[in-house]
Design an enzyme around this catalytic site. Structure first.
Site, mmCIF file in Angstrom:
data_model
loop_
_atom_site.group_PDB
_atom_site.id
_atom_site.type_symbol
_atom_site.label_atom_id
_atom_site.label_comp_id
_atom_site.label_asym_id
_atom_site.label_seq_id
_atom_site.Cartn_x
_atom_site.Cartn_y
_atom_site.Cartn_z
ATOM 1 C CG ASP A 87 -6.135 -59.358 37.426
ATOM 2 O OD1 ASP A 87 -5.547 -58.315 38.068
ATOM 3 O OD2 ASP A 87 -5.289 -60.246 37.244
ATOM 4 C CG HIS A 145 -2.211 -58.409 39.435
ATOM 5 N ND1 HIS A 145 -2.991 -59.136 39.116
ATOM 6 C CD2 HIS A 145 -1.327 -59.024 39.862
ATOM 7 C CE1 HIS A 145 -2.797 -60.455 39.094
ATOM 8 N NE2 HIS A 145 -1.583 -60.563 39.710
ATOM 9 C CB SER A 178 -0.482 -63.109 38.839
ATOM 10 O OG SER A 178 -1.031 -63.101 39.843
#
Lengths: 247, 1049
Positions: free
Chosen positions: B169, B263, B611
């Site tokens: 990620d 994220h 996600s």
């Protein structure tokens, strides 16, 4: 008609070397002469092709068959995923082999017109995609026709899928009277069998098989030259005979 | 001789337009895959080892084993040989564990040389991809008495002990308490003081931490954060300029209005973040947070980078992308390091398993690593991504912790919607955004509250100041709308939904996000009350909502790459998920972090997306792996799927409805049941090879396809779901189940699918523990309407366990045949099985093979437009600065029409982003809006009439050049001696073999042909399209079909 001319031409050339019993293995590795098989490597009802000094006539036994119907194909076993795109072909042969499709029949004989015996061959059933195959998915029937016009039949059980679900060529030896008889030509076609062991031919398009390494012995006869002439004359008879032979 | 061949090939590629657009040095980044299997496939790679703790010994991949080391050495040598064969090639990454190959910068000559190398299996261009919780453990039942967390395995609570999750990620923010390895006296995670809560990393984990900007392994890694690496060679080679908000290190970039960080922390902390950390969002303590497997360790692999992009459509001036070549290396390393599961919350292919990332995950699964991937945020459109059967594709749904606020209108009526607003607004005048627009702005832009319209701000400050504005959701980011209101002096926003589902998030002005119906009511109040309309907005409160409901943004199935494989697989919480992120730092503060003079704060935020749901499943997989060390990735996936429960009705119409498996897969995860599923549908390398020999033959070795065979029909892959895209009369589906219970049990089947007679044989199975047995499901059409999906289920039960699989079936036309045959050979044969629902003679028509027609080059000026806008443009049919309209007249009897753009045919490959829309004569359209310029649309047996192909310059260089590829194949097109041969007669419910053959095609061509198969009445019942790209025997470029759009909010 064209087939006859070609066959005569090739036969005339090979007849000169006659005289001894000759064993040979027809391995279907020769390039296909497309004069009478214009769609090769696909073969239609009415086509003829040549391998190892033998002629092969694939045809359909259906009453409604028309010239151009698909009844066979030459398959490259090294690239099955491309060639047998959604057809289960035997996986243990990386060479070229013949496939008889859609209940097709293939009849074959020596271009020389000599008689021949069948010693053995490799064969496999061909499975339609999405069809679950039983342990014995089909039978291969060879029907030899003698110079006198009589027939001898031998049936061979074709192997079912292996543990991974794949089909494989098995090696077969002919036996008994069938193996000892010399033939003018031989028909080959498949029955397909259900899980209960009931087998039928010419009614499902699922009578399909692969053939390779056809082991034959041509038989020298004093009358070879005469027989060659007979073979030429006999073409018409041969074509007529198919329907009844395979019925 | 060899040199001659290479030269010849290169010139052919140039002539045919295959050559790639020139970058400054003429080089671009490619991922080269070699034919030999990578290390996980070598005999001896899987070593039987006793786990550190727990009972049974298990097999796992050990990179350090002698067999693997020797083999990896060979691979490296082989890779070097291939690279050297092309000259002085700059290699960026070498891959050896789950992917055998390397990435490199290549020019056209080097590319041709590499492609011609006999050791090479495929060469694909690098691609940029995008990154698509506090009370969720309770919602999932993990904390319930008897729940998974309370169960003990080998003396340890089932919370992921000695498991490691690999998170591929955007990196990690090591100051976040989710990643601390100590606890204070109250059990809260801390970085110093207190007591050590984690011992050394499990011995099976051999990963480590890399140093870099603002990241020192000694101080930032610990026994919780056991791995932190970064991969940027692919990114750097793209030539983009790193944005100041990012760090060249494993550290996640900072967040903020111009940045994109957070994220990577969100996904990592959701999967395995520590329990007990207090989440603080907008300055408010929202309770204690925890990951799904709080005792598991975390290894992060950073592959996503933020770069400067003034043209970024979200107005931030920067974009975050994750390059495929970097992701493959990260996955390679994660498997090498010994992680147990990987989370991948990054976009992916919607149509192909032959993608480097999907292929890396295939070998990861072979090595026993569970992979969870996000389904995508393009819902409710049919755009599910990550369609590979070896990984678990996760959709997103709501959970029961709702953040809400209430807007009260002047008429006394109150509307409650999603909000995290913490500043109350007293009654102010309420206006519609369309009523306060600037004179230059369009009404449609004003309705959506776009930042700018007609080259100037959309809203007029003179009309907006001091008021609450009603905006409508769609096209631009939700948070941009509130920024638009703020910029014009507005003091609050009511956001009317468009049906996609409510989202609580931080906005620029106090905001309540209300449903579409409530939005309509509020708008009509404003219209009728006029200048007297007012609204007040309250602060947020936490309520318990009704859940789960599928999120509108969650990409729906069916699977666009294989209609016989269900995707997504299941759903998990992905709306309003609170987890750790990165703080909003200034550039000076960011620099201080790098200098080591600032220890930055931790941060939390509420995110939504697939996600966020994917790491829930990655975390749960660790719990199941801890409880059942011998379970394969497929067994874990099966357990999660067959024990799931259905979501609640989201009210969407048709195929988008949340109750359908296209939205929720097998259902919502139910981990407490998944640990004891009774039966599992297992699969492994043999199944996946046979599957790929069917759907991905070009990427497979002949040896593998010979060893493992080719799956006859892809619906026979042993998945815990059954999906049959075409049932002609009947279909027999094969499955096998394994008893993972402790005792011998007899299971009885029940199956039902509307419109079909369904049966199971045998209908009863008695299985000893560990025993596997086969069965078949037969579906026979009993009134099912052609071409319409029907939804049912198969259930096995022994009285204790209920093993449920969704069953989807669609009655096909009276004839089924493969839709597409592809080849790279100039001469070829293809035999395929057709299934017929009629008897008699089939008919046919054929056309082709026809080479591509490349239209003359056209230059456009970039201008972003949504699918809706592009549709409007195309309906109008007039060329614009950013739009070229091509017209094609298609005659009756045409076999196939195909239109495509390629990155290779645009001016600035990798920069220019063209989209395409094909408008059919009936006014319907096919949209192809991928990132980048690989776009295509194909219509088999198209209706006669005018087809408009509208090419949009979505974004890129100042002058965007493209050349359109087109094929319209009619029966009068002949080429390549193309022939199609049919059986003489067919039977009802029977099968037959059809043969295709072609020969003598020129090299370097992109040929298309088609065969229509007709019933005895001459009605076309199936069309098989043949695509032959004679590129020298290399695999076809995986090309998306009719798919994908930009993610929009």
């Amino acid at each position: 008609m064209k087939a006859l001319l070609i066959r005569t031409a090739v036969a005339t050339a090979t007849l000169l070397s006659l005289g001894l019993a000759q064993a040979k293995v027809i391995d279907f590795e020769q390039a296909v002469n497309t004069v009478n098989a214009p769609f090769a490597p696909l073969f239609a009802h009415g086509d003829e092709f040549y391998q190892s000094d033998f002629w092969f006539d694939p045809f359909s036994n259906a009453a409604t068959a028309q010239v151009g119907d698909l009844v066979g194909a030459m398959v490259n076993g090294a690239d099955l995923a491309a060639t047998c795109f959604s057809l289960s072909c035997p996986v243990n042969n990386g060479t070229n082999f013949y496939t008889s499709l859609n209940d097709g029949v293939v009849v074959f004989g020596a271009l020389s017109g000599e008689l021949f015996r069948i010693n053995g061959f490799d064969a496999s059933y061909l499975g339609a995609s999405g069809v679950t195959l039983p342990g014995i998915p089909g039978l291969l029937r060879l029907q030899g026709v003698t110079a006198a016009g009589g027939s001898v039949i031998q049936d061979y059980l074709l192997d079912g899928p292996d543990a991974s679900g794949a089909l494989n060529f098995g090696s077969y030896l002919s036996s008994g009277a069938f193996s000892q008889t010399a033939y003018q030509y031989v028909y080959a076609f498949a029955f397909n069998c259900d899980a209960a062991g009931s087998c039928t031919a010419f009614s499902s398009n699922q009578g399909q098989f692969a053939l390779d390494n056809l082991d034959v012995t041509t038989v020298p006869e004093p009358t070879s030259w005469a027989l060659a002439g007979l073979a030429l004359v006999g073409m018409g008879a041969l074509r007529r005979r198919r329907a009844s032979a395979a019925a | 001789m060899k040199t001659f061949k290479l030269t010849a090939l290169a010139s052919l590629m140039l002539a045919s337009g295959l050559v790639l657009a020139a970058a400054p040095d003429g080089r671009k980044t490619y991922i080269v895959q070699l034919k030999d299997e990578p290390a996980v496939s070598v005999p001896g790679a899987m070593v039987r080892v006793a786990p550190t703790r727990g009972a049974a010994a298990v097999s796992r991949f050990v990179y350090g084993s002698a067999a693997v080391q020797a083999y990896a050495g060979q691979l490296r040598q082989q890779q070097n040989e291939v690279a050297v064969s092309a000259g002085k090639v700059q290699v960026l990454h070498n891959y050896d564990t789950v992917f055998n190959g390397f990435s490199a910068r290549l020019n056209a000559t080097e590319l041709a040389a590499i492609r011609a190398n006999s050791k090479v299996a495929s060469v694909v261009e690098d691609e940029a991809r995008k990154m698509d919780t506090i009370s969720t453990p309770k919602f999932l039942g993990l904390t319930a008495p008897g729940g998974l967390w309370s169960q003990a395995v080998g003396g340890f609570a089932n919370k992921g002990e000695d498991m490691v999750v690999g998170v591929v990620d955007g990196g990690v923010w090591p100051e976040n308490p989710a990643f601390a390895d100590r606890v204070d006296g109250a059990g809260k995670p801390v970085f110093s003081g207190g007591t050590q809560a984690f011992g050394a990393a499990p011995a099976s984990f051999t990963g480590s931490c890399m140093a870099g900007e603002g990241f020192a392994p000694a101080s930032h890694c610990n026994n919780k954060l056991v791995g932190a690496k970064f991969y940027n060679s692919g990114f750097v080679s793209s030539g983009q300029t790193l944005h100041w908000s990012d760090f060249v290190s494993p550290r996640d970039s900072v967040s903020g209005a111009t940045a994109h960080g957070g994220h990577g922390d969100h996904t990592a902390s959701t999967a395995a973040g520590n329990t007990g950390a207090t989440a603080i969002v907008n300055g408010l303590a929202l309770g204690d947070a925890s990951g799904m497997a709080p005792r598991a360790r975390i290894a992060t692999y950073k592959v996503c980078w933020t770069y400067v992009n003034p043209a970024a459509t979200d107005g931030s001036g920067s974009t975050n992308s994750c390059y495929t070549s970097d992701s493959v290396k990260a996955i390679d390393d994660a498997v090498k390091d010994g992680v147990n599961s990987i989370n991948y919350s990054i976009s992916g292919s919607q149509t192909s398993v032959n993608d480097p990332v999907e292929q890396a995950f295939y070998r990861a699964a072979v090595a026993g690593v569970f992979v969870a991937a996000s389904a995508g945020n393009s819902g409710p459109a049919n755009q599910v991504a990550h369609i590979s059967p070896w990984l678990t594709t996760v959709a997103a749904s709501t959970h029961d912790r709702a953040f809400s606020a209430t807007a009260t209108l002047g008429n006394g009526v109150s509307y409650t919607g999603a909000s995290v607003n913490n500043m109350a607004v007293s009654a102010k005048q309420l206006v519609l955004s369309t009523a306060v627009k600037a004179a230059t702005a369009s009404t449609s832009d004003a309705n959506l509250c776009l930042l700018n319209s007609g080259g100037a701000p959309t809203l007029d400050p003179a009309l907006t100041a001091g008021k609450v504005v009603v905006c409508t959701r769609g096209t631009n980011a939700r948070v941009e709308k509130s920024l638009t209101v703020l910029n014009a002096g507005g003091v609050g926003m009511i956001l009317a939904d468009n049906g996609a589902g409510l989202v609580a998030e931080a906005h620029s002005v106090p905001t309540v996000h209300v449903s579409s119906a409530n939005g309509t009511a509020i708008k009509s109040y404003v219209t009728s009350a006029g200048a007297a309309a007012t609204a007040s907005i309250g602060t947020f409160f936490v309520g318990v909502g009704t859940a789960p409901i599928m999120a509108g943004f969650s990409s729906r199935g069916p699977n666009q790459g294989d209609a016989n494989v269900l995707k997504p697989d299941l759903t998990a919480p992905g709306v309003d998920v609170i987890a750790q992120v990165t703080p909003d730092l200034t550039q000076a503060q960011r620099d201080a972090v790098v200098a080591g003079t600032l220890v930055p704060p931790a941060a939390w935020a509420s995110y939504q997306g697939t996600s966020m749901s994917s790491p829930h499943v990655a975390g749960l997989s660790l719990l199941l792996k801890q409880a059942h060390p011998s379970w394969s990735p497929a067994a874990i996936k099966s357990a999660l799927m067959t024990t799931g429960y259905t979501t609640l009705n989201d009210g969407l119409a048709g195929a988008q409805n949340g109750l359908l498996p296209w939205a929720q897969g097998a259902g919502h995860v139910n981990p407490n049941k998944a640990t004891d599923p009774g039966l599992v549908y297992d699969s492994g390398k043999a199944d996946w090879v046979a599957y790929q020999c069917k759907v991905n033959r070009a990427a497979m070795t002949t040896a593998d396809c010979t060893t493992f065979g080719t799956l006859d029909e892809t619906y026979n892959l042993n998945l815990p779901s059954i999906t049959v895209g075409t049932v002609v009369v009947n279909a027999v589906v094969k499955r096998r189940v394994t008893n993972v219970g402790a005792a011998t049990a007899t299971y009885n089947a029940s199956v039902s699918v509307p419109g079909f007679n369904a049966s199971v044989s045998p209908s009863s199975l008695t299985l000893a523990p560990g025993e596997t047995k086969d069965f078949t499901v037969t579906l026979t059409n009993a009134g099912a309407v052609e071409n319409v999906w029907n939804f049912g289920s198969l259930t096995w039960t022994d009285g204790t366990h209920v093993v449920r699989s969704p069953v989807q079936a669609r009655a096909g036309k009276a004839l089924s045949a493969p839709a597409l045959v592809t080849s790279t050979a100039p001469s070829g044969t293809s035999l395929f099985t057709v299934k017929t629902g009629f008897a008699g003679r089939m008919g046919s028509a054929k056309g082709g093979l026809k080479d591509v027609t490349l239209a003359p080059e056209v230059s456009l000026t970039p201008g972003t437009a949504s699918q809706a806008t592009l549709t409007t443009y195309c309906n109008t049919g007039v060329d614009r600065a950013n739009l070229k309209v091509y017209r094609f007249t298609v005659a009756a009897g045409t076999l196939v029409a195909r239109f495509a753009l390629r990155d290779a045919d645009v001016g600035a490959s990798g920069v220019d982003d063209f989209d395409m829309l094909v408008r059919k004569p009936d006014g319907t359209a096919i949209y192809s809006g991928n990132d980048g310029s690989n776009e295509s649309a194909q219509i088999d047996s198209p209706a006669a009439g005018e087809y408009r192909v509208c090419v949009l310059a979505y974004g890129g260089s100042a002058s965007m050049r493209h050349r359109l590829s087109s094929w319209v194949v009619t029966p009068s097109d002949t080429g390549g001696n193309f022939r199609a041969m049919l059986p003489g007669s067919v039977y009802v419910g029977g099968t037959a073999t059809v043969g295709l053959a072609w020969s003598g095609l020129a090299m370097g061509g992109r040929y298309l042909g088609g065969v229509q198969l007709k019933d005895p009445n001459g009605v076309v019942q199936a069309t098989t399209v043949v695509r032959v790209e004679t590129n020298g025997g290399l695999p076809l470029l995986a090309q998306p079909e009719n798919s994908a759009s930009k993610t929009q909010n």
